[in-house]
Write an enzyme that holds these catalytic residues in place. Structure first.
Site, PDB file in Angstrom:
ATOM      1  N   ARG A 128       0.823  -1.205   0.000  1.00  0.00           N
ATOM      2  CA  ARG A 128       0.000   0.000   0.000  1.00  0.00           C
ATOM      3  C   ARG A 128       0.865   1.267   0.000  1.00  0.00           C
ATOM      4  O   ARG A 128       2.021   1.237   0.407  1.00  0.00           O
ATOM      5  CB  ARG A 128      -0.929   0.002   1.220  1.00  0.00           C
ATOM      6  CG  ARG A 128      -2.038  -1.034   1.171  1.00  0.00           C
ATOM      7  CD  ARG A 128      -2.962  -0.916   2.377  1.00  0.00           C
ATOM      8  NE  ARG A 128      -2.250  -1.099   3.633  1.00  0.00           N
ATOM      9  CZ  ARG A 128      -1.907  -0.115   4.458  1.00  0.00           C
ATOM     10  NH1 ARG A 128      -2.213   1.142   4.150  1.00  0.00           N
ATOM     11  NH2 ARG A 128      -1.261  -0.366   5.573  1.00  0.00           N
TER      12      ARG A 128
ATOM     13  N   LYS B 135      -8.438  -2.390   1.321  1.00  0.00           N
ATOM     14  CA  LYS B 135      -8.321  -1.489   2.471  1.00  0.00           C
ATOM     15  C   LYS B 135      -9.062  -0.175   2.245  1.00  0.00           C
ATOM     16  O   LYS B 135      -9.516   0.453   3.210  1.00  0.00           O
ATOM     17  CB  LYS B 135      -6.846  -1.229   2.779  1.00  0.00           C
ATOM     18  CG  LYS B 135      -6.115  -2.461   3.306  1.00  0.00           C
ATOM     19  CD  LYS B 135      -6.777  -3.048   4.553  1.00  0.00           C
ATOM     20  CE  LYS B 135      -5.935  -4.161   5.156  1.00  0.00           C
ATOM     21  NZ  LYS B 135      -6.603  -4.788   6.341  1.00  0.00           N
TER      22      LYS B 135
ATOM     23  N   HIS C  63     -10.853  -3.862  13.031  1.00  0.00           N
ATOM     24  CA  HIS C  63      -9.757  -4.528  12.329  1.00  0.00           C
ATOM     25  C   HIS C  63      -9.301  -5.682  13.208  1.00  0.00           C
ATOM     26  O   HIS C  63      -8.408  -5.540  14.037  1.00  0.00           O
ATOM     27  CB  HIS C  63      -8.607  -3.547  12.071  1.00  0.00           C
ATOM     28  CG  HIS C  63      -7.531  -4.103  11.204  1.00  0.00           C
ATOM     29  ND1 HIS C  63      -6.219  -3.698  11.279  1.00  0.00           N
ATOM     30  CD2 HIS C  63      -7.569  -5.039  10.224  1.00  0.00           C
ATOM     31  CE1 HIS C  63      -5.500  -4.361  10.395  1.00  0.00           C
ATOM     32  NE2 HIS C  63      -6.295  -5.181   9.747  1.00  0.00           N
TER      33      HIS C  63
ATOM     34  N   SER D  44       1.021  -6.666  12.819  1.00  0.00           N
ATOM     35  CA  SER D  44       1.804  -7.695  12.151  1.00  0.00           C
ATOM     36  C   SER D  44       2.814  -8.312  13.111  1.00  0.00           C
ATOM     37  O   SER D  44       3.509  -7.608  13.845  1.00  0.00           O
ATOM     38  CB  SER D  44       2.540  -7.086  10.956  1.00  0.00           C
ATOM     39  OG  SER D  44       3.328  -8.053  10.304  1.00  0.00           O
TER      40      SER D  44
ATOM     41  N   LYS E 110      -1.965 -12.775  15.375  1.00  0.00           N
ATOM     42  CA  LYS E 110      -3.416 -12.665  15.230  1.00  0.00           C
ATOM     43  C   LYS E 110      -3.975 -13.769  14.331  1.00  0.00           C
ATOM     44  O   LYS E 110      -4.956 -14.431  14.686  1.00  0.00           O
ATOM     45  CB  LYS E 110      -3.784 -11.289  14.668  1.00  0.00           C
ATOM     46  CG  LYS E 110      -5.285 -11.077  14.508  1.00  0.00           C
ATOM     47  CD  LYS E 110      -5.601  -9.726  13.885  1.00  0.00           C
ATOM     48  CE  LYS E 110      -5.241  -9.680  12.431  1.00  0.00           C
ATOM     49  NZ  LYS E 110      -5.766  -8.474  11.748  1.00  0.00           N
ATOM     50  N   THR E 111      -3.350 -13.957  13.169  1.00  0.00           N
ATOM     51  CA  THR E 111      -3.840 -14.973  12.238  1.00  0.00           C
ATOM     52  C   THR E 111      -3.680 -16.365  12.815  1.00  0.00           C
ATOM     53  O   THR E 111      -4.592 -17.199  12.756  1.00  0.00           O
ATOM     54  CB  THR E 111      -3.099 -14.867  10.894  1.00  0.00           C
ATOM     55  OG1 THR E 111      -3.301 -13.566  10.351  1.00  0.00           O
ATOM     56  CG2 THR E 111      -3.594 -15.906   9.917  1.00  0.00           C
TER      57      THR E 111
ATOM     58  N   ASP F 235      -9.910 -10.698   9.333  1.00  0.00           N
ATOM     59  CA  ASP F 235      -9.344  -9.351   9.268  1.00  0.00           C
ATOM     60  C   ASP F 235     -10.320  -8.212   9.541  1.00  0.00           C
ATOM     61  O   ASP F 235      -9.952  -7.258  10.212  1.00  0.00           O
ATOM     62  CB  ASP F 235      -8.718  -9.143   7.877  1.00  0.00           C
ATOM     63  CG  ASP F 235      -7.761  -7.966   7.839  1.00  0.00           C
ATOM     64  OD1 ASP F 235      -6.946  -7.826   8.773  1.00  0.00           O
ATOM     65  OD2 ASP F 235      -7.826  -7.189   6.881  1.00  0.00           O
TER      66      ASP F 235
ATOM     67  N   ARG G 192       1.497 -12.319  -1.049  1.00  0.00           N
ATOM     68  CA  ARG G 192       0.148 -12.492  -0.505  1.00  0.00           C
ATOM     69  C   ARG G 192      -0.641 -13.542  -1.281  1.00  0.00           C
ATOM     70  O   ARG G 192      -0.369 -13.815  -2.452  1.00  0.00           O
ATOM     71  CB  ARG G 192      -0.619 -11.163  -0.588  1.00  0.00           C
ATOM     72  CG  ARG G 192      -0.046 -10.058   0.284  1.00  0.00           C
ATOM     73  CD  ARG G 192      -0.592 -10.118   1.679  1.00  0.00           C
ATOM     74  NE  ARG G 192      -0.152  -8.999   2.511  1.00  0.00           N
ATOM     75  CZ  ARG G 192      -0.721  -8.667   3.658  1.00  0.00           C
ATOM     76  NH1 ARG G 192      -1.757  -9.360   4.109  1.00  0.00           N
ATOM     77  NH2 ARG G 192      -0.261  -7.658   4.373  1.00  0.00           N
TER      78      ARG G 192
END
Length: 664
Positions: free
Chosen positions: A177, A322, A341, A359, A363-364, A378, A443
């Protein structure tokens, strides 16, 4: 031989010399007098093109028409449906000089056979005649993944099918991004509603500049022979569902959004109508750098009043995902819905947990639990009826991905999945997930149903636990702390984690990172507004806040050790089961955190971080340093007053660290 049922000579005996050979008669097995063989009538085609057209069956929505005419209502013809879709898309592509939009044709311009329906939608230009008024733009509308594969492989350089069936593609020069190039129109409405100024992700632009960029994007898209159009949904909660339209120049972008947004059924698509928000992705074309507010050839512009987003100068697909998340961060709170988020999963008994983390915090990993169902990875909404996933897919980092560590993500990389900027073997097409030659930000985008334990539809009841994850490389935060509402708001607004800096003379110094609401780049309103909504919903529905440190213990990075994942998982399990609520707690200095004295399966000595440091003075100094970083970061929020007589702001500030309480 004939007696064996195989074959016999027609004349019943040997042939005389010089006569023709006898016919061999087969005795095929018959069922009900029918001989089962491979014979059949010839195909009804006069040319190869006609033969190919028979290979593809036409399909159209078959929604019954409901209304006052009942069963006697005449269903809309396929031509009528196409015409209405094209009228809507033409209106979306209208420019300042063509109020009614361009001429559109549905279908692939490269297909000239009789199987390609062409329904023209023509409006004469209202201002002036130009070459653009003499051409048609072909619309490839809501193509399937297989069709988009075909478009990408044929026409987009750098698109390949990998050995797993996923399509690998490149996002061009931008592999992430561009937050500094993101702009939001500042007008009478957003002037008061949005968060502007220091610390805000919202960089302003005016309406006129937005229209210049919009015109540039629309003119570029209209100049192409074909554009891809996706009509899809955001939010699995039907009461707060948003209709979005994405107009793009690349099959890769269309497939990416097909995966990431919620895919409408044919019946829903038939009555889609006018979108609530539209994205014009002209990322292959740069913005004009001499245009006011532009600082590079890239610009991502959002106009909330027009309900539009324009992308110029970047082909990174994450900008669309996003960008829509930012829009939801504006629209949902105005409806009293909290946008988050976060990851989200649900237990077999209906207990929902939210996972927040930047990051590297896990979390994932922690929200993906084989003993629980995944609602989403997400983006979520918390409404008056419960939680709902905003998206229809997952966007997973895949650098260093392995089957052993992340089997669900590994198995989701199959046909239909988009792989961005990965490196693969030229011959076998096997992906090397450890290769960072293009970028470290590789990704994978895939539909959420590719995860075997995904909960469909992606909704759940009100959360019982709100888990804030921090990878504390300073090593002074406890592995788990129970938070009161004020502390939850404070740490939610802070959005803390710590990254490890580069090596200098063998010593690695941690660096604190703060991201408001664990997603500062995407929020639109002031962070305290989201925090206040979170606290209200937690209080109303009895949710408990937790701060979980997945970082270091026994010292900072370079001296201590990373918290074992098995210990963290047992802590999370204890939160899910509710057993941690019944534990005995003690309060820490400085941060005032409530930490349990025991957790099943976790060594009790690591629960209080001071016990794991050999050098107590170094621990106190490091704790004081981290507390100071928290307080400095929070200065930007301290002047924003909310609550009756500002009492809510005072409560949040009081929940932060107090350095004076540190005993040296």
């Amino acid at each position: 031989m004939a007696a064996n049922g195989d074959f016999s000579f027609a004349n019943g005996g040997p042939q005389a010399k010089g006569k023709s050979l006898p016919k061999i008669q087969t005795h095929a097995k018959r069922e009900n007098g029918i001989c089962h063989d491979d014979s059949g009538p010839p195909v009804k085609a006069q040319t190869i093109d006609q033969l190919h057209s028979l290979q593809r069956k036409k399909s159209a929505p078959t929604t019954p028409i409901t209304g006052t005419q009942g069963g006697f209502a005449s269903p809309r013809s396929e031509e009528d449906r196409h015409r209405q879709q094209l009228q809507s898309i033409s209106a979306s592509l209208a420019s300042l000089t063509r109020e009614t939009g361009p001429k559109l044709v549905k279908g692939d311009p490269t297909r000239k056979g009789p199987d390609t329906p062409k329904v023209e939608h023509h409006h004469a230009p209202t201002v002036s005649v130009s070459d653009s008024a003499l051409k048609f733009t072909h619309v490839l509308y809501n193509l399937s993944p297989a069709e988009l594969y075909e478009q990408a492989i044929k026409y987009e350089h750098g698109s390949f099918i990998t050995s797993s069936g996923a399509i690998a593609t490149l996002s061009g020069a931008k592999t992430g991004r561009s937050p500094r190039d993101k702009r939001v129109v500042r007008d009478d409405t957003t002037e008061q509603d949005l968060w502007w100024g220091k610390g805000s992700p919202n960089i302003e632009m005016d309406e006129h500049t937005f229209m210049i960029n919009r015109e540039r994007a629309v003119d570029y898209l209209n100049s192409l022979d074909k554009v891809f159009v996706n009509d899809q949904f955001l939010n699995w909660d039907p009461e707060h569902r948003i209709k979005v339209r994405i107009v793009s120049a690349r099959a890769y972008h269309s497939l990416f959004m097909h995966n990431m947004c919620i895919r409408p059924t044919p019946e829903e698509l038939e009555d889609f109508g006018t979108p609530d928000f539209t994205i014009y992705n002209a990322g292959r074309f740069p913005c004009n750098r001499f245009t006011h507010y532009m600082t590079s050839s890239t610009s991502i512009d959002i106009n909330l009043a027009r309900k539009e987003m324009v992308i110029l100068g970047t082909q990174y697909a994450g900008e669309m995902k996003k960008g829509l998340f930012s829009v939801m961060h504006y629209l949902m709170p105005k409806r009293g819905v909290l946008s988050l988020h976060s990851g989200c999963n649900i237990g077999k008994h209906g207990d929902v947990a939210l996972f927040f983390g930047l990051s590297g915090t896990g979390k994932t990993t922690l929200s993906t639990d084989h003993n629980r169902f995944l609602i989403g990875d997400d983006e979520h909404c918390w409404t008056d009826s419960g939680v709902s996933n905003i998206e229809g897919g997952c966007y997973a980092k895949c650098i260093d991905l392995s089957r052993d560590k992340e089997p669900d993500i590994w198995n989701a990389i199959k046909f239909g999945t988009v792989l961005e900027n990965v490196v693969f073997d030229e011959h076998t097409r096997e992906v090397d997930f450890g290769d960072k030659s293009v970028t470290e930000n590789t990704r994978a985008a895939y539909p959420i149903e590719y995860i075997p334990n995904a909960k469909l539809p992606c909704v759940g009841p009100h959360p019982k636990n709100v888990i804030l994850l921090a990878c504390d490389a300073f090593g002074v935060l406890p592995p788990v702390s129970k938070l009161n509402l004020a502390q939850t708001m404070y740490h939610f607004i802070s959005g803390y984690t710590a990254l490890v800096a580069g090596v200098e003379d063998g010593i690695k110094e941690p660096q604190a990172t703060f991201s408001a609401c664990f997603g500062a780049a995407f929020i639109m309103l002031h962070p305290t507004k989201y925090a206040a909504m979170l606290a209200e919903k937690m209080q109303t529905h009895g949710a408990t806040g937790w701060l979980v440190n997945t970082g270091w213990s026994g010292g900072s990075y370079g001296f201590g050790k990373r918290m074992k994942l098995t210990y963290t998982r047992r802590i999370i399990d204890a939160i899910h089961s509710g057993s941690l609520l019944n534990a005995e707690y003690v309060k820490t200095d400085v941060f005032g955190l409530e930490i349990p004295t025991s957790v099943h399966g976790v060594p009790p000595e690591i629960l209080n971080p001071v016990n794991t440091w050999a050098d107590k003075h170094a621990y106190n100094e490091t704790l004081r340093k981290l507390a100071g970083l928290f307080k400095k970061n929070f200065e930007v929020f301290a002047d924003y007053r909310i609550g009756r007589d500002d009492e809510l702001t005072d409560e949040i500030l009081a929940a932060g660290p107090i350095v004076d309480t540190l005993a040296l």
